[in-house]
Design a protein around this motif. Structure first.
Motif, PDB file in Angstrom:
ATOM      1  N   UNK A 693       0.826  -1.216   0.000  1.00 32.32           N
ATOM      2  CA  UNK A 693       0.000   0.000   0.000  1.00 32.32           C
ATOM      3  C   UNK A 693       0.856   1.261   0.000  1.00 32.32           C
ATOM      4  N   UNK A 694       1.803   1.297   0.934  1.00 31.51           N
ATOM      5  CA  UNK A 694       2.623   2.506   1.089  1.00 31.51           C
ATOM      6  C   UNK A 694       3.677   2.624   0.001  1.00 31.51           C
ATOM      7  N   UNK A 695       4.055   1.484  -0.591  1.00 32.38           N
ATOM      8  CA  UNK A 695       5.070   1.510  -1.637  1.00 32.38           C
ATOM      9  C   UNK A 695       4.602   2.166  -2.922  1.00 32.38           C
ATOM     10  N   UNK A 696       3.302   2.374  -3.040  1.00 31.92           N
ATOM     11  CA  UNK A 696       2.772   3.047  -4.236  1.00 31.92           C
ATOM     12  C   UNK A 696       3.185   4.516  -4.277  1.00 31.92           C
ATOM     13  N   UNK A 697       3.490   5.084  -3.098  1.00 31.36           N
ATOM     14  CA  UNK A 697       3.851   6.507  -3.029  1.00 31.36           C
ATOM     15  C   UNK A 697       5.377   6.634  -3.075  1.00 31.36           C
ATOM     16  N   UNK A 698       5.948   6.442  -4.269  1.00 28.13           N
ATOM     17  CA  UNK A 698       7.397   6.342  -4.393  1.00 28.13           C
ATOM     18  C   UNK A 698       8.129   7.642  -4.120  1.00 28.13           C
ATOM     19  N   UNK A 699       7.431   8.750  -4.235  1.00 24.85           N
ATOM     20  CA  UNK A 699       8.090  10.046  -4.054  1.00 24.85           C
ATOM     21  C   UNK A 699       7.666  10.729  -2.757  1.00 24.85           C
ATOM     22  N   UNK A 700       6.912  10.035  -1.965  1.00 25.91           N
ATOM     23  CA  UNK A 700       6.458  10.565  -0.678  1.00 25.91           C
ATOM     24  C   UNK A 700       7.399  10.043   0.402  1.00 25.91           C
ATOM     25  N   UNK A 701       8.234  10.935   0.959  1.00 26.20           N
ATOM     26  CA  UNK A 701       9.247  10.499   1.929  1.00 26.20           C
ATOM     27  C   UNK A 701       8.618   9.906   3.177  1.00 26.20           C
ATOM     28  N   UNK A 702       7.476  10.430   3.567  1.00 29.01           N
ATOM     29  CA  UNK A 702       6.816   9.881   4.754  1.00 29.01           C
ATOM     30  C   UNK A 702       6.353   8.453   4.503  1.00 29.01           C
ATOM     31  N   UNK A 703       5.799   8.228   3.300  1.00 28.24           N
ATOM     32  CA  UNK A 703       5.356   6.872   2.953  1.00 28.24           C
ATOM     33  C   UNK A 703       6.548   5.927   2.873  1.00 28.24           C
ATOM     34  N   UNK A 704       7.673   6.432   2.314  1.00 34.61           N
ATOM     35  CA  UNK A 704       8.892   5.608   2.215  1.00 34.61           C
ATOM     36  C   UNK A 704       9.379   5.217   3.610  1.00 34.61           C
ATOM     37  N   UNK A 705       9.311   6.174   4.541  1.00 34.97           N
ATOM     38  CA  UNK A 705       9.714   5.869   5.915  1.00 34.97           C
ATOM     39  C   UNK A 705       8.870   4.734   6.490  1.00 34.97           C
ATOM     40  N   UNK A 706       7.563   4.779   6.251  1.00 33.51           N
ATOM     41  CA  UNK A 706       6.682   3.736   6.785  1.00 33.51           C
ATOM     42  C   UNK A 706       6.939   2.390   6.108  1.00 33.51           C
ATOM     43  N   UNK A 707       7.324   2.413   4.831  1.00 34.59           N
ATOM     44  CA  UNK A 707       7.713   1.171   4.155  1.00 34.59           C
ATOM     45  C   UNK A 707       8.931   0.576   4.859  1.00 34.59           C
ATOM     46  N   UNK A 708       9.895   1.442   5.178  1.00 34.24           N
ATOM     47  CA  UNK A 708      11.075   0.976   5.892  1.00 34.24           C
ATOM     48  C   UNK A 708      10.724   0.383   7.243  1.00 34.24           C
ATOM     49  N   UNK A 709       9.821   1.050   7.952  1.00 31.72           N
ATOM     50  CA  UNK A 709       9.396   0.530   9.259  1.00 31.72           C
ATOM     51  C   UNK A 709       8.691  -0.809   9.126  1.00 31.72           C
ATOM     52  N   UNK A 710       7.901  -0.967   8.040  1.00 29.58           N
ATOM     53  CA  UNK A 710       7.206  -2.241   7.811  1.00 29.58           C
ATOM     54  C   UNK A 710       8.201  -3.359   7.551  1.00 29.58           C
ATOM     55  N   UNK A 711       9.204  -3.077   6.704  1.00 33.20           N
ATOM     56  CA  UNK A 711      10.241  -4.089   6.446  1.00 33.20           C
ATOM     57  C   UNK A 711      10.977  -4.447   7.739  1.00 33.20           C
ATOM     58  N   UNK A 712      11.266  -3.442   8.547  1.00 27.77           N
ATOM     59  CA  UNK A 712      11.967  -3.692   9.803  1.00 27.77           C
ATOM     60  C   UNK A 712      11.101  -4.546  10.732  1.00 27.77           C
ATOM     61  N   UNK A 713       9.794  -4.289  10.740  1.00 30.81           N
ATOM     62  CA  UNK A 713       8.891  -5.069  11.581  1.00 30.81           C
ATOM     63  C   UNK A 713       8.854  -6.529  11.132  1.00 30.81           C
ATOM     64  N   UNK A 714       8.811  -6.756   9.813  1.00 33.82           N
ATOM     65  CA  UNK A 714       8.835  -8.132   9.315  1.00 33.82           C
ATOM     66  C   UNK A 714      10.168  -8.785   9.661  1.00 33.82           C
ATOM     67  N   UNK A 715      11.250  -7.986   9.575  1.00 36.84           N
ATOM     68  CA  UNK A 715      12.557  -8.504   9.978  1.00 36.84           C
ATOM     69  C   UNK A 715      12.559  -8.945  11.430  1.00 36.84           C
TER      70      UNK A 715
END
Length: 813
Positions: A693-715
């Motif tokens: 969902x959040x990865x669709x906003x490729x140029x939105x830095x806030x969305x990118x941050x949440x993508x990173x947090x999601x990956x970290x959570x899965x990690x």
């Protein structure tokens, strides 16, 4: 009708007077073995006759009682309790044997009371000559006396008896006596002055029964006539010094026994046109009344009521005697499975079963299993239940050691072995995959019982378990006997001939919920007309009934029904108020309950039957309106705190509302808590959904941050599970996302890398990331306290190989 006056000009009047005098003398002369029981004797008999006067008035005149029947009924009223005066030599020994199986103290006085109907019958036979009854008459009166409680009335023993040329309908006379006896609840049977004398030495349970009468202002029976039809209304009024407790006490101690008694005799009475409706009790506040002593309330009502108010309330229980008998005969098994398709009546049968076994088991009804339930969430609720019953080991273990499932299962098994619990899991199929391993562990528990209510057969047992009698499977099918359908129609005030009842039953295949929809429409239209319009195919008939019933509702009923349907699990009135801002929905809710479209699951908690849930939601024409309902539901669950199940419900409702990003952030922000509390399996899919969902906003830095947090959570999740390659892959993806934005929790990410490399045995790489953590801490001027705690935690990990998530330190420091 005045029954005694009806005999005034008959030969029976003197014979009845003799029996009445005999009874009066017996109550004066004999020793009453129940000093602390509420008043019996002649006053009670007169009160029962008063109730009978009203009930008999509701019988169809074509089936009215004859004078001989009135005589034998009244004779039985005066004699039905004399067994309370009769002890047997072995009462003490037998009472001691029963006491070993009971949850409360059981005395010989209790035994006499429990058998007094049989002892009364025996007394009638032995004293027939004194009562001026011949051997045939005394047998008739004996049966009616014995039938006033417990005895099964649908047997050959209670078929019609001939006394000379007169036919005596023993079954209906016993049914009338049984119900009228139950209706004699009044403060006049528990005089306050007498209670004040006895209460110092009165057993707690007896005092509770006195207070039950003390709080009851009165009961009235009246007959309403409309268009030639008769309906008998039973009205109950109570007074209590505490509103909340008063409602619970009225429901549990007063209403429920009357409902149970009516369910037993209803079919018998309906055959004679006696259609009885119980009005909701009128509960009034009177602060001058005495409170129930706190220790008695806590002992008999406090936790017990908290448990039993969660059990669904059943209205107009019909049939199911074979299934109930099969359940009661299955108590030698360890796990009992009640299986059936939606709408067939599983919950109703299970509810009655729970009520039947409550004197021998501490019952707990786990009512809200969902797809978000886990072993840990079930353990948490069972821990609370056990703690409230004085057994806090499970609760203390969770509080001090967390959710070590193996430890918790060991403690739970020990508690179940040492005690007699009956734990009901409704909608087990919703959480079967999660709970099957737990049930497999509980298969050998004998003293406690696990009851699973499900739409699908579970897969945690095998043929050996069945052969060794660890499992009982009770299948709940549609009604086979059209008389059950006929009873349902009669109870709902719908008159049909035998042929029409059979056709309704056959067309709807005996499905109770389909028949319920038919009854709702039949109260507004003729059953014969409905049958003409009803499609032949069953599924088409169901769709037709759903549509017609829904369209027949008022606008406010449709709205509230839809709002309740939005929630997947039973919820409180507060939840419905958040969606609908109207100030009072109680009247509308009462109407839906009366129509059996909404079920009450305890006090102020309600749900819609699965069979009509989807139709309610599909009728919402504007998608935006339905989304707003789901959004409000999500906000309601968020307002209930950090319970993982509530958070996952909120996440679900945000998805339904189209707010995928809000749903994603709930899961990402609470990942650590989800993992700690055992919800691992429930968050992987939502986290992947968040990345998408959040990865669709490729140029939105806030969305990118949440993508990173999601990956970290899965990690984090994979690291805890030991899937280290996948954990490292997601940590690396998180790092890539954080490099594209100034946000992101670099400190926690370095901790994740360190944790993963420790688990892999790569200590140098782990040390590298801890050093990066220290450098990062210096750059952001981390507080000394926070830094010191992080250093200690990292050192412990390096030294002892402890594999706790370093990211959790963010919440610690």
């Amino acid at each position: 009708m005045n029954l005694e006056a009806a005999l005034a000009d008959t030969d029976y009047v003197s014979q009845l007077a003799s029996i009445k005098k005999h009874s009066e003398e017996v109550w004066k002369m004999e020793t009453f073995h129940h000093a602390y029981y509420t008043l019996h004797g002649m006053d009670h008999s007169r009160a029962v006759i008063s109730m009978l006067d009203g009930l008999v008035d509701g019988i169809n005149p074509d089936h009215g009682l004859t004078n001989p029947e009135i005589f034998y009924l009244l004779a039985s009223v005066y004699l039905h309790d004399v067994g309370m005066l009769i002890p047997y030599p072995d009462d003490e020994d037998r009472a001691n044997e029963i006491n070993a199986r009971k949850k409360r103290l059981y005395t010989k006085e209790d035994l006499i009371r429990d058998e007094h109907h049989l002892r009364s019958g025996e007394y009638v036979t032995e004293h027939a000559a004194e009562l001026e009854l011949d051997h045939v008459e005394s047998e008739c009166v004996k049966l009616i006396c014995e039938g006033h409680r417990v005895v099964e009335l649908d047997t050959e023993d209670y078929s019609d008896r001939l006394i000379g040329s007169e036919r005596i309908r023993v079954r209906v006379l016993a049914a009338l006596l049984r119900f009228s006896d139950e209706l004699d609840i009044s403060y006049k049977r528990a005089p306050k002055k007498l209670m004040a004398i006895l209460e110092e030495d009165m057993p707690d349970y007896s005092r509770l029964q006195w207070l039950k009468h003390y709080y009851t202002s009165g009961v009235d029976v009246s007959v309403q006539r409309s268009n030639g039809a008769r309906k008998t209304i039973v009205e109950i009024q109570t007074q209590h010094p505490d509103r909340e407790r008063g409602r619970k006490i009225t429901d549990e101690l007063i209403s429920k026994p009357i409902e149970r008694s009516l369910e037993v005799v209803d079919r018998i009475l309906l055959e004679y046109g006696l259609n009885i409706t119980l009005d909701p009790p009128e509960i009034r506040f009177n602060k001058s009344l005495d409170e129930i002593p706190e220790h008695i309330y806590d002992k008999y009502l406090g936790q017990q009521l908290e448990i039993f108010v969660k059990i669904p309330r059943i209205q107009n229980f019909v049939g199911r005697k074979p299934e109930l008998h099969e359940l009661l005969s299955s108590l030698d098994k360890n796990i009992i499975i009640i299986e059936g398709i939606p709408g067939v009546g599983k919950m109703y049968v299970a509810t009655r079963f729970a009520d039947e076994i409550r004197d021998e088991y501490d019952v707990y009804w786990y009512e809200d299993l969902s797809e978000f339930s886990t072993v840990s969430s079930v353990m948490q609720k069972l821990a609370v239940f056990l703690k409230e019953n004085g057994r806090s080991r499970l609760f203390n273990s969770i509080d001090t050691r967390g959710y070590d499932i193996d430890v918790l299962i060991t403690i739970l098994k020990d508690e179940l072995i040492k005690n007699r619990f009956a734990i009901f899991f409704d909608n087990y199929h919703r959480a079967e995959d999660e709970l099957n391993p737990l049930m497999k562990q509980l298969l050998r528990i004998e003293s406690s019982k696990i009851i699973l209510i499900t739409s699908e057969e579970p897969a945690f047992y095998n043929i050996v378990d069945e052969k060794e009698n660890r499992i009982a499977k009770i299948k709940i099918n549609p009604w086979r006997d059209y008389k059950d359908t006929q009873d349902m129609l009669r109870q709902r005030g719908i008159e049909t001939d035998d042929h029409t009842s059979r056709e309704i039953h056959e067309r709807l295949h005996g499905y109770p919920q389909y028949l319920n929809l038919f009854c709702i429409l039949a109260q507004r239209s003729k059953p014969e007309t409905l049958l003409e319009n009803l499609p032949k195919a069953l599924e088409e008939a169901r769709s037709y009934l759903e549509r017609e019933v829904y369209n027949s509702l008022e606008a406010n009923e449709k709205l509230l029904l839809t709002i309740i349907a939005v929630y997947k699990i039973p919820e409180t009135i507060d939840a419905f108020h958040i969606v609908d801002k109207s100030t009072d929905i109680s009247e509308t809710l009462g109407s839906l309950i009366h129509k059996f479209l909404v079920s009450g699951i305890g006090v102020d908690t309600y749900s819609v039957d699965e069979i009509i849930r989807d139709y309610c939601l599909s009728d919402v024409k504007k998608r935006k309106t339905l989304r707003n309902y789901h959004r409000s539901a999500a906000e309601y669950y968020l307002s209930k705190g950090d319970n993982p199940e509530y958070l996952l419900e909120a996440s679900h409702h945000y998805i339904e509302a189209g707010d995928n990003e809000k749903s994603s952030r709930i899961v990402i922000k609470n990942t650590g808590d989800f993992i700690t509390k055992g919800f691992w399996t429930k968050i992987e899919a939502p986290l992947r959904g968040a990345i998408k969902t959040l990865g669709k906003h490729r140029h939105d830095k806030n969305a990118i941050k949440w993508v990173g947090l999601a990956h970290m959570s899965i990690g984090d999740l994979y690291s805890e599970r030991g899937d280290l390659e996948l954990a490292l892959e997601h940590a690396q993806e998180s790092s890539k996302a954080f490099k594209r934005t100034t946000g992101g929790d670099i400190f926690a990410l370095y901790g994740l890398f360190g944790d993963i490399y420790i688990r892999m045995g790569e200590m140098d790489r782990s040390r590298e990331y801890f050093e990066k953590s220290l450098d990062f801490a210096e750059k952001i001027m981390m507080t000394i306290e926070r830094l010191w705690r992080m250093v200690i935690l990292g050192a412990c990990i390096l030294q002892r190989g402890i594999t706790r998530k370093l990211s959790n330190s963010i919440q610690i420091v």
